[in-house]
Design a protein around this motif. Structure first.
Motif, PDB file in Angstrom:
ATOM      1  N   UNK A  32       1.094  -0.972   0.082  1.00  0.00           N
ATOM      2  CA  UNK A  32      -0.129  -0.148  -0.134  1.00  0.00           C
ATOM      3  C   UNK A  32       0.735   0.835   0.022  1.00  0.00           C
ATOM      4  N   UNK A  33       2.294   1.186   1.187  1.00  0.00           N
ATOM      5  CA  UNK A  33       2.528   2.478   1.164  1.00  0.00           C
ATOM      6  C   UNK A  33       3.754   2.550  -0.606  1.00  0.00           C
ATOM      7  N   UNK A  34       4.235   1.399  -0.496  1.00  0.00           N
ATOM      8  CA  UNK A  34       5.468   1.506  -1.915  1.00  0.00           C
ATOM      9  C   UNK A  34       5.105   2.831  -2.580  1.00  0.00           C
ATOM     10  N   UNK A  35       4.261   2.277  -3.760  1.00  0.00           N
ATOM     11  CA  UNK A  35       4.136   3.307  -4.768  1.00  0.00           C
ATOM     12  C   UNK A  35       3.808   4.789  -3.968  1.00  0.00           C
ATOM     13  N   UNK A  36       3.227   5.298  -3.209  1.00  0.00           N
ATOM     14  CA  UNK A  36       3.644   6.181  -2.379  1.00  0.00           C
ATOM     15  C   UNK A  36       4.656   7.621  -2.333  1.00  0.00           C
ATOM     16  N   UNK A  37       5.531   6.151  -1.426  1.00  0.00           N
ATOM     17  CA  UNK A  37       6.407   7.500  -1.333  1.00  0.00           C
ATOM     18  C   UNK A  37       8.562   6.916  -1.896  1.00  0.00           C
ATOM     19  N   UNK A  38       8.012   5.598  -2.494  1.00  0.00           N
ATOM     20  CA  UNK A  38       8.806   4.592  -3.008  1.00  0.00           C
ATOM     21  C   UNK A  38      10.246   5.119  -2.828  1.00  0.00           C
TER      22      UNK A  38
END
Length: 361
Positions: free
Chosen positions: A329-335
């Protein structure tokens, strides 16, 4: 003629205040009487009476005395006169070789309230014997000291204990200006200090309003991004552990998990500034809660206080998910960058001061 030395000194002070030049002349003779000297010095200097220059000359001699008691007397007199223009003679006494003299000088500094004395008061925080007196003096300076305090808090070279103690001191100044100062200091680059500030503000039921609500949302994104970076590191550490088939990574894995828990606590406290509530206060003092109760209360709080993207990003941190599920969930937003085990290890060791605990390093 009172039997109490303290009363006699007070009487001399009042005599200088109420009397004529004749009484001032009498006070001059008392400068040579050890029992009455303090009252005469304070009286002559306070009233700027005839004989004031003789009093100043004696103060200069006493400040050079080899006896700490004489130098303590000088500091005490300067404090009782309460004339900010007399701050310069206090500076060497604030750095005196005797801790007792420095303590008396700190008390005097809290009475003079000259801005040039603030840095010396702050320096005394490092000496345990002087710390309580320094805190009392700093509280007397109140808002005047805020710019200097802010510089000390934002200086990441200062020990975390010192910076947190400054925050605690400001927190004891019960005023809206002090509360706003604490909120403005949330931008400090040390998450450990940020936690201390957040906790104090939540305990005061401080509510962010207007533009400050947008700042809270930015801090929330910052904490979620930091957590995502930690989760990315945790994923690499767990993979390495499986590959090694040993427990050598357990200590580091536990340390990273603790940092994630700290981030979650800061997120809850930030939510408390958006919507002060008994539920947040309950979580702030969660020692009486079981682990399961605390997790359930945290998870139920997110939907109550957040909507939209922030709600979507916060929930995975508090739900019972694996590291990979959270990162999905988080990786695509904060890379967060993809790193090898060694590079990730180095990134932990070379974190900027304040981005994680010394324990994690």
């Amino acid at each position: 003629q009172d039997p109490s030395r303290r009363v006699r000194c007070r009487a001399v002070r009042v005599m200088c205040h109420l009397g004529s030049s004749l009484e001032a002349g009498d006070a001059l003779t008392m400068l040579h009487n050890p029992d009455l000297r303090e009252g005469a010095l304070i009286g002559l200097l306070s009233e700027k009476a005839e004989g004031m220059f003789a009093a100043i000359a004696l103060m200069n001699d006493l400040s050079q005395s080899a006896l700490p008691e004489d130098r303590m007397l000088v500091a005490r007199v300067i404090g009782e006169v309460r004339n900010p223009d007399f701050y310069r003679p206090l500076l060497p006494l604030l750095n005196d070789i005797s801790a007792d003299v420095r303590k008396e000088a700190l008390t005097a500094a809290g009475k003079l309230l000259h801005p040039a004395l603030i840095s010396n008061v702050l320096a005394a925080f490092y000496t345990p014997y002087l710390r309580e007196t320094a805190i009392s003096a700093l509280m007397e300076f109140s808002e005047t000291a805020f710019p200097e305090i802010e510089r000390e808090i934002k200086n990441l070279r200062n020990p975390i204990q010192y910076r947190n103690l400054l925050i605690k001191t400001v927190n004891q100044i019960d005023s809206p200006v002090a509360n706003d100062f604490l909120f403005d200091t949330l931008c400090v680059g040390d998450r450990r200090v940020r936690f201390t500030i957040l906790r104090f503000l939540c305990l005061k039921s401080y509510r962010a309003a207007g533009k400050n609500q947008n700042k809270i949302r930015l801090y929330l994104y910052d904490e979620i991004e930091w957590s995502t970076s930690l989760l990315a590191g945790l994923e690499v550490l767990e993979e390495q552990k499986r590959a090694d088939k040993t427990d050598v990574s357990d200590i580091l894995i536990n340390a990273v998990n603790v940092e994630i828990e700290y981030a979650k606590e800061r997120i809850i406290l930030l939510l408390g500034l958006l919507h002060p509530s008994k539920k947040v206060l309950k979580l702030t003092n969660a020692l009486h809660l079981s682990k399961e109760q605390e997790q359930a209360d945290r998870l139920s709080l997110i939907p109550e206080l957040l909507t939209g993207e922030l709600k979507t990003l916060c929930l995975p941190l508090f739900e019972d998910l694996t590291v990979s599920q959270r990162l999905a969930v988080l990786r695509p937003q904060f890379l967060p960058p993809v790193m090898s085990f060694f590079d990730r290890l180095m990134s932990f060791l070379h974190m900027p001061s304040g981005d994680g605990s010394e324990w994690l390093k």
